[in-house]
Design an enzyme around this catalytic site. Sequence first.
Site, PDB file in Angstrom:
ATOM      1  N   TYR A 103     -19.185 -32.885  15.212  1.00 36.03           N
ATOM      2  CA  TYR A 103     -20.124 -31.770  15.016  1.00 36.03           C
ATOM      3  C   TYR A 103     -19.717 -31.013  13.762  1.00 36.03           C
ATOM      4  O   TYR A 103     -18.549 -30.681  13.581  1.00 36.03           O
ATOM      5  CB  TYR A 103     -20.090 -30.831  16.229  1.00 36.03           C
ATOM      6  CG  TYR A 103     -21.005 -29.631  16.097  1.00 36.03           C
ATOM      7  CD1 TYR A 103     -22.392 -29.767  16.151  1.00 36.03           C
ATOM      8  CD2 TYR A 103     -20.473 -28.351  15.924  1.00 36.03           C
ATOM      9  CE1 TYR A 103     -23.227 -28.664  16.035  1.00 36.03           C
ATOM     10  CE2 TYR A 103     -21.309 -27.241  15.810  1.00 36.03           C
ATOM     11  CZ  TYR A 103     -22.677 -27.397  15.876  1.00 36.03           C
ATOM     12  OH  TYR A 103     -23.497 -26.303  15.755  1.00 36.03           O
TER      13      TYR A 103
ATOM     14  N   ASP B 192     -13.670 -31.755   7.518  1.00 36.55           N
ATOM     15  CA  ASP B 192     -14.203 -30.571   8.190  1.00 36.55           C
ATOM     16  C   ASP B 192     -13.100 -30.014   9.090  1.00 36.55           C
ATOM     17  O   ASP B 192     -12.905 -30.454  10.214  1.00 36.55           O
ATOM     18  CB  ASP B 192     -15.458 -30.922   8.998  1.00 36.55           C
ATOM     19  CG  ASP B 192     -16.066 -29.683   9.649  1.00 36.55           C
ATOM     20  OD1 ASP B 192     -15.496 -28.585   9.484  1.00 36.55           O
ATOM     21  OD2 ASP B 192     -17.112 -29.819  10.321  1.00 36.55           O
TER      22      ASP B 192
ATOM     23  N   LYS C  23     -13.734 -20.483  11.839  1.00 37.44           N
ATOM     24  CA  LYS C  23     -13.007 -20.117  13.059  1.00 37.44           C
ATOM     25  C   LYS C  23     -11.745 -19.266  12.774  1.00 37.44           C
ATOM     26  O   LYS C  23     -11.887 -18.085  12.483  1.00 37.44           O
ATOM     27  CB  LYS C  23     -12.736 -21.370  13.890  1.00 37.44           C
ATOM     28  CG  LYS C  23     -14.084 -21.977  14.345  1.00 37.44           C
ATOM     29  CD  LYS C  23     -14.032 -22.995  15.432  1.00 37.44           C
ATOM     30  CE  LYS C  23     -15.429 -23.270  15.962  1.00 37.44           C
ATOM     31  NZ  LYS C  23     -16.013 -24.557  15.606  1.00 37.44           N
TER      32      LYS C  23
HETATM   33  C1  LIG Z   1     -17.432 -24.853  15.008  1.00 39.43           C
HETATM   34  C2  LIG Z   1     -17.533 -25.952  14.030  1.00 39.43           C
HETATM   35  C3  LIG Z   1     -18.506 -25.950  13.018  1.00 39.43           C
HETATM   36  C4  LIG Z   1     -19.595 -24.933  12.945  1.00 39.43           C
HETATM   37  O1  LIG Z   1     -19.109 -23.653  12.745  1.00 39.43           O
HETATM   38  P1  LIG Z   1     -20.051 -22.393  13.115  1.00 39.43           P
HETATM   39  O2  LIG Z   1     -19.262 -21.231  12.655  1.00 39.43           O
HETATM   40  O3  LIG Z   1     -20.263 -22.463  14.592  1.00 39.43           O
HETATM   41  O4  LIG Z   1     -21.321 -22.579  12.364  1.00 39.43           O
HETATM   42  C5  LIG Z   1     -18.455 -26.948  12.058  1.00 39.43           C
HETATM   43  N1  LIG Z   1     -17.529 -27.906  12.106  1.00 39.43           N
HETATM   44  C6  LIG Z   1     -16.596 -27.962  13.077  1.00 39.43           C
HETATM   45  C7  LIG Z   1     -15.580 -29.055  13.071  1.00 39.43           C
HETATM   46  C8  LIG Z   1     -16.584 -26.992  14.077  1.00 39.43           C
HETATM   47  O5  LIG Z   1     -15.671 -27.073  15.065  1.00 39.43           O
END
Ligand SMILES: *Cc1c(COP(=O)(O)O)cnc(C)c1O
Length: 424
Positions: A144, A238, A266
């Site tokens: 994701y 990511d 995060k």
């Molecule tokens: C949480 C997450 C996202 C998206 O971040 P948001 O702040 O919720 O838009 C993208 N990539 C990874 C790996 C994530 O865990």
Amino acid sequence: MERPVSARLFAEAQRHIPGGVSSPVRAFKAVGGTPPFLVRGEGAYVWDADGNRYLDYVLSWGPLILGHAHPEVLARVEEVAKRGLTFGAPHPLEAELAQAVKRAYPGVELVRFVNSGTEATMSALRLARGYTGRKYLVKFRGNYHGHADGLLVEAGSGALTLGVPSSAGVPEEYAKLTLVLEYNDPEALRALLRARGEEIAAIIFEPVVGNAGVLVPTEEFLKALHEARDYGVLLVADEVMTGFRLGFGGATERFGLRPDLVTLGKILGGGLPAAAYGGRREIMEKVAPLGPVYQAGTLSGNPLAMAAGLATLGILEKNPGYYARLEEVGAGLEAGLREVLSRKGIPHAVNRVGSMLTVFFTEGPVRTFAEARRTDTELFRRFFHGLLDRGVYWPPSNFEAAFLSIAHGEAEVALTLEALERVL
Ligand SMILES: *Cc1c(COP(=O)(O)O)cnc(C)c1O
């Protein structure tokens, strides 16, 4: 455990907000029931509007590695807030936080701040396309990367199948520009690179997957990812979830990765909305105002989020021992879960890297999204509600990671295992 106030608040919220929530997983669709409305947190614990206390393994989905309401983070935010919330002008804390990011990621020379992980990945991939002049992206099934159109795509059947949208509202023509492969399948990746490497702008991946439940990358898969470089494909790690969690330098440091671009979020915002993308100067100089790739944000780099992020990263940097502690408590939790589940004869696979952990209810190993989907979701539903009613707040879906903070210790592990014994 009774939750009449949460039930009333949830009913009211559903009259005004789709599903009563600002982000879908909070509605407990995967497990059923009423989500507790959380109104207070301290350390490893949260309290709902009914006054029930829970040991928290969600931690706002990852940001709160220091636990809830860390006094130093709160003090820093309060101090900055008193002077104004936002200016829409350069602020001294931005370059300070950028320098902390560069200390964590030595390969990163320039950093751009945004407000969410979604914006970070979306912008990094726009940059990758602008830099390479190519249009195709590669992602992995079950990974994701936020909810931007081109990333809400799953594979059809077959490793080289063109992407089909996994959300209504994403045009097929657009989804077709995203090629989807199975995670941890280095041969499929090599075959795609040989066939179409020259058309691909970037490969984006979760270096440790958290968003299919925890999946651990194999060494061979990480090696194959780096071979993309030979085709002029940019490698985008990511690290929105893993950054500052698997070590101060995230998965990049832990596994010795050499990504072209990194996305962060995060923990970076310490509980407030901040995210970032960064990489080599030569690539990042293509971003406006230096270059032709446009990307902007009214509240980007806002002082409050920068302050919360700086306080959080500062504490992590000053206390390198925290990562050893997270590892130790994580290992204790993992061993305890395995022991209890084995003793009760329940098929399980516990995947863990540092302070990220998932219990799948299937005979292991679980290395791919296809294997993760073999989990017994009905058993998970009962595991989840059993724990919740005994004051342990586990993520409300089997395809999510549970997180530890530095406020989680042996007492919290013991409390969890005792609750699990009683549930089983
Ligand atoms: C949480 C997450 C996202 C998206 O971040 P948001 O702040 O919720 O838009 C993208 N990539 C990874 C790996 C994530 O865990």
